[in-house]
Design a protein around this motif. Structure first.
Motif, PDB file in Angstrom:
ATOM      1  N   ILE A 111       0.303   7.805  -6.226  1.00 12.38           N
ATOM      2  CA  ILE A 111      -0.762   8.761  -6.577  1.00 12.38           C
ATOM      3  C   ILE A 111      -0.634  10.076  -5.819  1.00 12.38           C
ATOM      4  O   ILE A 111      -1.469  10.972  -5.987  1.00 12.38           O
ATOM      5  N   GLN A 124     -12.174   7.584  -6.744  1.00 10.86           N
ATOM      6  CA  GLN A 124     -12.192   8.138  -8.098  1.00 10.86           C
ATOM      7  C   GLN A 124     -13.609   8.324  -8.656  1.00 10.86           C
ATOM      8  O   GLN A 124     -13.766   8.777  -9.794  1.00 10.86           O
ATOM      9  N   ARG A 179       0.815  -1.214   0.000  1.00  7.26           N
ATOM     10  CA  ARG A 179       0.000   0.000   0.000  1.00  7.26           C
ATOM     11  C   ARG A 179       0.845   1.260   0.000  1.00  7.26           C
ATOM     12  O   ARG A 179       0.428   2.296  -0.520  1.00  7.26           O
ATOM     13  N   LEU A 211      -7.662   0.445  -8.157  1.00 11.72           N
ATOM     14  CA  LEU A 211      -6.879   1.673  -8.319  1.00 11.72           C
ATOM     15  C   LEU A 211      -6.786   2.094  -9.780  1.00 11.72           C
ATOM     16  O   LEU A 211      -6.748   3.291 -10.101  1.00 11.72           O
ATOM     17  N   TRP A 237     -10.345   2.160  -3.373  1.00  9.99           N
ATOM     18  CA  TRP A 237      -9.575   2.828  -4.435  1.00  9.99           C
ATOM     19  C   TRP A 237     -10.504   3.348  -5.532  1.00  9.99           C
ATOM     20  O   TRP A 237     -10.354   4.481  -5.998  1.00  9.99           O
ATOM     21  N   MET A 278       1.454   2.127  -3.552  1.00 10.64           N
ATOM     22  CA  MET A 278       0.238   2.615  -4.202  1.00 10.64           C
ATOM     23  C   MET A 278      -0.067   4.056  -3.809  1.00 10.64           C
ATOM     24  O   MET A 278      -0.343   4.895  -4.676  1.00 10.64           O
ATOM     25  N   SER A 294      -8.497  13.075  -4.523  1.00  4.60           N
ATOM     26  CA  SER A 294      -7.261  12.640  -5.175  1.00  4.60           C
ATOM     27  C   SER A 294      -6.055  13.462  -4.741  1.00  4.60           C
ATOM     28  O   SER A 294      -4.971  13.302  -5.298  1.00  4.60           O
ATOM     29  N   THR A 307      -5.379  -0.016   4.453  1.00  2.00           N
ATOM     30  CA  THR A 307      -5.687   0.955   3.393  1.00  2.00           C
ATOM     31  C   THR A 307      -6.279   2.223   3.986  1.00  2.00           C
ATOM     32  O   THR A 307      -5.854   3.342   3.664  1.00  2.00           O
ATOM     33  N   PHE A 362      -4.681  10.082  -9.667  1.00  2.00           N
ATOM     34  CA  PHE A 362      -4.954   8.790 -10.297  1.00  2.00           C
ATOM     35  C   PHE A 362      -4.825   8.832 -11.814  1.00  2.00           C
ATOM     36  O   PHE A 362      -4.709   7.787 -12.445  1.00  2.00           O
TER      37      PHE A 362
END
Length: 430
Positions: free
Chosen positions: A35, A182, A28, A105, A178, A31, A223, A199, A80
């Motif tokens: 972003i 978005q 994580r 994601l 994830w 990830m 984001s 997460t 993203f």
């Protein structure tokens, strides 16, 4: 296939050890770093096969990532939507975490992304992720049975979802979080049982917002994440092998430094509490993730019963609980653990078959085990086999220590998936 001679510990296990970084948090951190705005630095990163596949995937998406021993730096893309189209399919290796989390994601990219994995990963279920993501607007083409390989198709819109997650799975939950970040409106997720919350914790650490209340999670679109400096705690799933070994191998005392003690991950300690085990936790610290030093000694334990409500917090450690139960007074019953059948192997079937080679009195149930305790394990007449499952391989190494035998392990290379230094660390304590 690599076959090795399993080590012994004639005088017990002794000493102090720092186990590798937590696998879930390592994944994580890459990830969130990818972003975020700015440069994220991750210390004590787990450079296992699984985590390296996550790094390789983001490199293929145009993210600059550098590795220096156990420190990783990630140059964030600031959102993203700033990745570049990979020029070849993403190789997920054996990593279910990489696959399921990246499905969420990457569900809103302006280009197609292909994914594939090894033979084992290609048999692990993805329908549980693909169905809700499709309801959110993701476009996925997979095999007829929703396995790898698959293609995430170009997409320009995700919508929020109100969804009751039918399985207790942090990977499914995380994939939907994830995607929810978005979406064009809020998402409301309801868990079946509370699962690990790395997460959610890390999103907050990077400046994001996720609301939790019991089994309910509210995700609002966002984001704008800011880079962080992270120190990954020691992985309690890796520490668990030495915890159980110290309890069950006579004349042992082991201290494990700076182990992650996130309340959603310490099911192994809760199970050992129920078995009457005693241990010490010192040098506690509560930052983004709780940590502490664990000291454990050899001792007598008794049987326990575990049900579905107990499983999410120790699903990875259940093979070790089964092993410990062979040395406990009484009969242990583990139920509600059918999720074990869709791991790297069918862990119910594999644990039963392999422990029986040591003389364990263990019965396979559809959703768990029945284990008769106080069994004298013996060195197997034939080699034991990880069946390509890293956690099974390490559990069998600990079983061999308890048996004080001279066994052999086939498919030993599987251990590199999560703990490449396992044999060196074990040698350090012998």
């Amino acid at each position: 296939m690599t076959t090795i001679d399993l080590p012994q510990a004639e005088n017990g296990l002794h000493g102090m050890l720092t186990v590798p970084g937590d696998k879930s948090i390592s994944h994580r951190s890459i990830m969130l770093g990818a972003i975020s705005h700015g440069t994220t630095v991750v210390d004590h990163f787990l450079s296992s096969d699984d985590c390296l596949h996550t790094i390789a995937a983001f490199k293929a998406l145009g993210v600059e990532i550098n590795i220096d021993e156990d420190q990783v730096t990630i140059e964030g893309k600031g959102g993203f939507q700033n990745f570049t189209k990979p020029n070849q399919p993403l190789d997920m290796g054996n990593s279910g975490t990489s696959t399921r989390l990246l499905l969420g994601l990457l569900a809103n990219q302006p280009f197609d992304i292909e994914m594939f994995g090894d033979d084992s990963l290609s048999k692990r279920p993805l329908k549980r992720v693909i169905d809700p993501l499709t309801a959110m607007g993701a476009k996925v083409t997979a095999t007829a049975d929703n396995f790898l390989p698959l293609t995430l198709h170009a997409n320009d819109e995700l919508v929020g979802i109100d969804y009751k997650i039918p399985v207790a799975s942090a990977q499914v939950k995380s994939a939907l979080i994830w995607a929810g970040l978005q979406a064009n409106n809020n998402s409301h997720l309801t868990e079946k049982l509370v699962t690990r919350d790395h997460t959610e914790q890390m999103i907050r650490q990077f400046g994001g917002r996720v609301k939790q209340a019991g089994l309910d999670i509210e995700v609002e679109p966002q984001s704008d994440f800011q880079s962080q400096h992270i120190t990954v705690p020691g992985d309690i799933s890796s520490a668990a092998f030495f915890i159980v070994a110290a309890i069950c191998v006579p004349n042992s005392q082991v201290t494990l430094k700076q182990v992650g003690l996130n309340p959603t991950r310490i099911g192994i300690l809760t199970a050992l509490d129920k078995m009457g085990a005693k241990y010490e936790i010192t040098n506690r610290s509560n930052t983004a993730e709780a940590i502490g030093d664990l000291t454990i000694r050899s001792q007598n334990i008794h049987a326990l019963n575990l049900g579905a409500e107990d499983i999410p917090a120790l699903v990875d450690e259940l093979p070790l609980v089964a092993l410990a139960a062979t040395q406990a007074t009484g009969t242990t019953i583990i139920s509600g653990a059918e999720e074990l059948r869709v791991k790297e192997t069918d862990r119910i079937k594999t644990v039963t078959a392999e422990l029986k080679k040591f003389g364990a009195k263990i019965e396979e149930r559809p959703d768990g085990f029945v284990i008769e305790g106080k069994t004298q394990l013996h060195s197997p007449d034939v080699a034991v086999d990880s069946h390509g499952d890293h956690r099974i391989g390490m559990m069998l190494a600990i079983a061999n220590l308890i048996a004080a035998g001279a066994g052999k392990l086939e498919n030993a290379e599987a251990i590199n998936v999560s703990y490449p230094e396992f044999w060196q660390d074990l040698d350090q304590l012998r």
